[in-house]
Motif scaffolding. Structure first.
Motif, short mmCIF file in Angstrom:
data_model
loop_
_atom_site.label_atom_id
_atom_site.label_comp_id
_atom_site.label_asym_id
_atom_site.label_seq_id
_atom_site.Cartn_x
_atom_site.Cartn_y
_atom_site.Cartn_z
N ASN C 21 0.73 -1.16 -0.07
CA ASN C 21 -0.71 -0.28 0.02
C ASN C 21 0.75 0.93 0.16
O ASN C 21 1.91 1.61 0.82
N HIS C 23 0.18 4.21 0.91
CA HIS C 23 0.26 5.14 1.63
C HIS C 23 0.64 4.59 3.38
O HIS C 23 0.74 5.44 3.90
N THR C 40 -2.93 -2.92 7.40
CA THR C 40 -1.59 -1.77 7.31
C THR C 40 -1.93 -1.74 8.48
O THR C 40 -2.80 -1.29 8.97
N ARG C 76 -22.07 -6.12 4.64
CA ARG C 76 -21.32 -5.49 5.30
C ARG C 76 -21.64 -4.97 6.41
O ARG C 76 -22.95 -4.43 6.57
N ASP C 115 -5.01 -2.47 9.76
CA ASP C 115 -6.14 -2.62 9.72
C ASP C 115 -6.18 -3.99 9.00
O ASP C 115 -5.30 -4.23 9.07
N ASP F 34 -2.71 4.14 -9.61
CA ASP F 34 -2.71 4.12 -8.38
C ASP F 34 -4.44 4.03 -7.71
O ASP F 34 -3.53 3.68 -6.40
N ILE F 38 -11.27 -4.09 -5.93
CA ILE F 38 -11.70 -5.05 -6.56
C ILE F 38 -12.96 -5.43 -6.80
O ILE F 38 -13.92 -4.51 -5.38
N SER F 64 -17.13 0.40 -1.09
CA SER F 64 -16.82 0.59 0.51
C SER F 64 -15.29 1.26 -0.15
O SER F 64 -14.69 0.80 -1.30
N LEU F 66 -10.68 0.79 1.79
CA LEU F 66 -10.38 0.18 2.86
C LEU F 66 -10.41 1.44 3.39
O LEU F 66 -9.87 2.64 3.53
N PRO F 67 -9.82 1.26 5.32
CA PRO F 67 -9.87 2.56 5.76
C PRO F 67 -8.63 2.94 5.40
O PRO F 67 -7.79 4.54 5.55
N ARG F 68 -7.13 2.80 5.09
CA ARG F 68 -5.67 3.20 4.73
C ARG F 68 -5.80 3.21 3.47
O ARG F 68 -4.72 3.11 2.73
N ALA F 69 -7.18 3.43 2.66
CA ALA F 69 -7.29 3.59 0.54
C ALA F 69 -6.40 4.99 0.04
O ALA F 69 -5.97 5.54 -0.66
N THR F 70 -7.03 5.65 1.72
CA THR F 70 -6.47 7.29 0.85
C THR F 70 -5.13 7.44 2.15
O THR F 70 -4.53 7.14 3.01
N CYS F 116 -17.92 -3.49 -4.89
CA CYS F 116 -16.75 -1.81 -5.35
C CYS F 116 -15.53 -2.14 -3.84
O CYS F 116 -16.41 -0.87 -3.48
N ASP F 117 -15.01 -2.50 -3.86
CA ASP F 117 -14.07 -1.98 -2.59
C ASP F 117 -12.73 -1.68 -2.97
O ASP F 117 -11.83 -1.90 -3.81
N ILE F 119 -9.01 -0.72 -2.90
CA ILE F 119 -8.00 -1.06 -2.40
C ILE F 119 -6.32 -0.01 -2.15
O ILE F 119 -5.93 -0.16 -0.39
N GLN F 120 -6.53 0.81 -3.25
CA GLN F 120 -6.31 2.03 -2.77
C GLN F 120 -6.90 3.24 -3.67
O GLN F 120 -7.28 2.40 -4.59
N ALA F 121 -6.53 4.48 -3.19
CA ALA F 121 -7.02 5.15 -3.70
C ALA F 121 -6.29 6.27 -4.27
O ALA F 121 -5.33 6.57 -3.74
#
Lengths: 246, 246, 246, 246, 246, 246
Positions: C21, C23, C40, C76, C115, F34, F38, F64, F66-70, F116-117, F119-121
């Protein structure tokens, strides 16, 4: 004839056991017939946000029934994720009633929370909660008075509550569950040791009621509350002495 | 020396009072030292959706503490609008443990819900709940057996639980709150009347533990649970006789 | 014979890919057989309210499964509006386990949140999460160490976890989903690099288990965890060198 | 002297506009002074689960205030995610009061929901809601009567409500917001066209009240309600004729 | 021919009544055909946490429909405990659109909240809300300007919105509910007094649309919005004069 | 010059990996620069309540991160207890867009849920989700077609989406996060394989935009989507052949 052979103006047997909880600053187990409620008073040395900076205290009440306090099991409000309207209505009533006999300025910036948990229900749980919570509150204020010197004692008067209702044209005192479910008119009365009204809540959902019926119910309630306050005085012993003294 | 002068392998005084609730099909007040829990068993003649049509019953448990069960007042989970992780973990444990000694097919399509409400807490509330809930469950199954003829008695064995822990390098049985908060290793053990393990949950958050320590703790727990089951047998009287009979 | 032809004491293939990842301060994709979890680590330069002013840090964990991580789709938890008891139990376990090998004072007033998001599930998601989260945590602490000079390195020891269970009277290591659903006894073990226990959680809901079975399971788990820690050392490379150094 | 120059026993100007909503089966805009409430009645041809199979209908009420109905803006209950205790108490009161004059058996298996939305608030929103909701209900029942032939007309009597209170030792009718916030005793009265009581809710949080004060307040309320019912009769026109006819 | 006999490019009758609420700093009742929305503007002398310390103001919007605004009654979002996705989407749109014509720096550290409550719905509630909310906002900013001297007037331009759609291959302006439910393409357009686009949201869920159709719809919207802005100017009177002045 | 050296009309590198999940009936990992999402498609042989009995299917989407996608960690929506407005808006958009190219009658009474999840944004997560979800949907419909004989193939056309925006007066295709946060105008376009529009959502919160700018943005989006659909065709291989065949 009532299902438990009482006279129309007769309370059920009343028992108030004090100091039933080793942690709480005030606590009672109150039993009115088969209705049993644990009332605890918890002191916090701060007030809620809306009361801040006024130099006054606050009295708050919460009410709940154990799931199997009732004939069939009720879902917990914690599991439903919210309080029912009935619970909110009852705990607002208890808090409001108790505050009516407390001098919040004399109490100072602290909050006393009264938790009324119904262990077993057989009618009259809200009125029993008020009567028991008053005693727990009095014990908690007495507890504070051991270390804090009040200019004025914060409890102005005694307070108790009872239900009255009309069944088959007869006014009855202190309804049990079976009576309550048959009553055409249902009223909860909260009064002070001076014999003044704090709350009068009468409902005639099944049958509107007349001024005469209202008067008869109020008279029954007044007498019943006087008896309950006598009981409170007795269990409070010396703690009772300072209540209402100026 | 323990803060209440007990030997390392000594339980606190245990008292189990049966039939404390007039509505529930089974009920007890269990006291282990100053920890007091009301356990009620409620029978419903249906099973949850995920169990439907399998011809089996279900055992469910819920756990809660009165706000002032603890040293300082806790917010009600109903007021927060959700259960804490701790509560969920405990009630899952209680339900799972009880199901381990119940033959759900023999029980038939009915649900028994065990409500464990902690009236006063002084350590070991989850283990005390399991020990008390077993008795309430046994009373409820006995209650069913008065009107239903079981082919096989649904309760296969006794079940009780106790906590053990390590404080200052010594393994101790049945920790009270003060001990629990100082323990480096904390373990809850659930066992059957046959001396088998149903749950072993040991945690060394503050200090990982060795195989030897684990063995010592399990031995202490085993002995304590045998004593608790003896107590259960005693209060259940004749109801105990059918448990585990094939 | 196991459904994937493994020996009773054989782990599934384990793969740990670091820095997945862009970030996060630490991240891994851990695969144990078909179970895949993204872990992460996120650093915040503050601690939760209950830890404030103690000069200590905090380690927190959250766990979730993508809706289709499992054989059939799960709703969810965000759509249900609350976490299930299972999720709460697992994330409490992960956090507690990780904290057992971290010196919170040495870490200083910062929070590291791990996480663990299960991308695909095939048994052992909680134990795999712990094993993977430890690596992400080690990377994050290493990341901090580039700019902060620790008096004492905050990670005291390695940490990994595995499941063990009994199926048809045989003790097996690292159960996959099919095995897990048939297991009579199910146990999760968390251990340190020094071979000490951090958590032992064994459940015999379907069949209580004996002291001998418990011992056999612990021995299997101990060996499996040693292998997993070897794997962790390998992927951490030079980051591994400082762990546990005084 | 009152802040709007009214006599102690004088209502504020009352206006009831019918059919203000093109979709609802009954609707009114009721204005009592600056308090404005839209009441709509919605008919559904089914009853709630707890009423099923009894051959009876149901009357339900919901109450809400627009965020800026009040002097300063209130947060929406939809944004908070739950109803306040005040809202629940009020909507329970409105529903209970309306049901007291409806013959649910005569209504048949249908539900009428009364929505009371306060557009602008200046005291007395709950009593104004009851008075307005009764008219919307009467219109909706009349609407049903166009296509359904009732054996017995489901509305037994008129119903209206007003607040009364004590300010500086004087009993006053129909308090506006400024008066309400200064009142020592506050009472809401709901009465029928026959002059019977349906609800009496008196609260003396700031100062307990005597039997004499109670009597004076009830007399004021009785007279005010008679006027309100006269107004209802007028706007209902021919619809009024069937109410209470046997 | 349209069901209400309008030309394809004809708006429904538009009425904007200002100052309909005695408490709010700005308020209108806007009616576009049978769609009726009350828009109130509330000023607070603080900004939300994420805007603090930037010396800028904030514009926020909330949207709701009364339960019986629609043909059949909708459940209240307060009773469901959460906002629907539709409501969230609409209130985000209204807020974003209004902010596009406000100079937040010129406004200073204050928040204006626009509440759009749909009293009766007949299509176009979100576009009508934007058109009405702009007027309420303009009144509120004017209200501030009576006591605060702005260096630069915070409202840069007029703003209005309308819906357009394709029904049976014809592009139509300002769809009512019946038209909206038959439209194959549905578009909401928000534009400024200078004729620039602020939002274009076109959806062809039932039938994708071509570039030509898009162009035709935008042209219709542009003309309709010019008419609406003319109406806004008229009702704002002298308040309109300062808008967009540098 | 763009921060990643792209031409104004150049997409970021696009990669679509199919069948990344062993449980789902259709799944992809889509990477656009980047941004990594999924997308899984899950089939249920039933439709939601509001679609019952119409003989039609349904397509639903959930989104959704993931919390640390950002860049900095976001709180989980499951922990907050509710979805944000942004999430609701996005998942409504994805579902609506996908339904526009599906013949729900041809699909039959089944639901396909697209998860649609992210994983990284890195910008464009909603448009990337649509492009990826279409491929997962196509795989799932193909999966059904192996056992069900469709009279008409349920997927009518291809579908993809891209973002466009204006930065410093230049129209740019496929904004990354850094670009997105500086864009004065931001537009998401969803189009079919036939080159028709399904959704056009343009927002000029910071600066209203002209008809010319709108046209330029649409042209850029059109070209980018054609490229994306080419990519979809490629990865779908033979599955692509039946799409849109009548």
């Amino acid at each position: 004839m009532r299902n438990d052979s009482r006279e129309p103006n007769q309370l059920r047997p009343v028992s108030i056991t004090t100091n039933v909880n080793k942690h709480a600053e005030g606590s009672v187990l109150i039993e009115v017939g088969d209705t049993k409620v644990i009332c605890t008073a918890s002191i916090e040395e701060r007030v809620p946000p809306f009361m801040k900076g006024q130099g006054k205290g606050w009295i708050n009440a919460e009410y709940s029934m154990l799931p199997r306090a009732t004939h069939s099991r009720n879902q917990r409000e914690s599991a439903r994720g919210k309080l029912t309207g009935r619970t909110m209505e009852i705990q607002r009533l208890i808090g409001r009633a108790l505050r009516s006999v407390v001098d919040l300025s004399a109490l100072g910036e602290r909050t006393i929370t009264l938790d009324c948990d119904v262990i077993q229900a057989d009618g009259g749980t809200r009125t029993t909660s008020i009567t028991g919570a008053f005693v727990a509150l009095a014990l908690a204020v007495h507890h504070i008075s051991k270390t804090v010197s009040f200019n004025k004692y914060p409890i102005r008067d005694f307070l108790a509550s009872v239900s009255v209702g009309v069944i088959q044209e007869r006014a009855l005192l202190d309804l049990n569950y079976e009576e309550d479910s048959k009553a055409k008119v249902d009223m909860n009365v909260v009064m002070t040791g001076q014999g003044k009204f704090v709350e009068v809540q009468g409902t005639g959902e099944d049958a509107p009621f007349s001024r005469e019926e209202l008067n008869e119910l109020l008279a029954l309630g007044e007498a019943g509350i006087a008896e309950l306050i006598e009981k409170q005085r007795e269990v409070l012993g010396e703690v009772a002495a300072r209540i209402g003294v100026k």
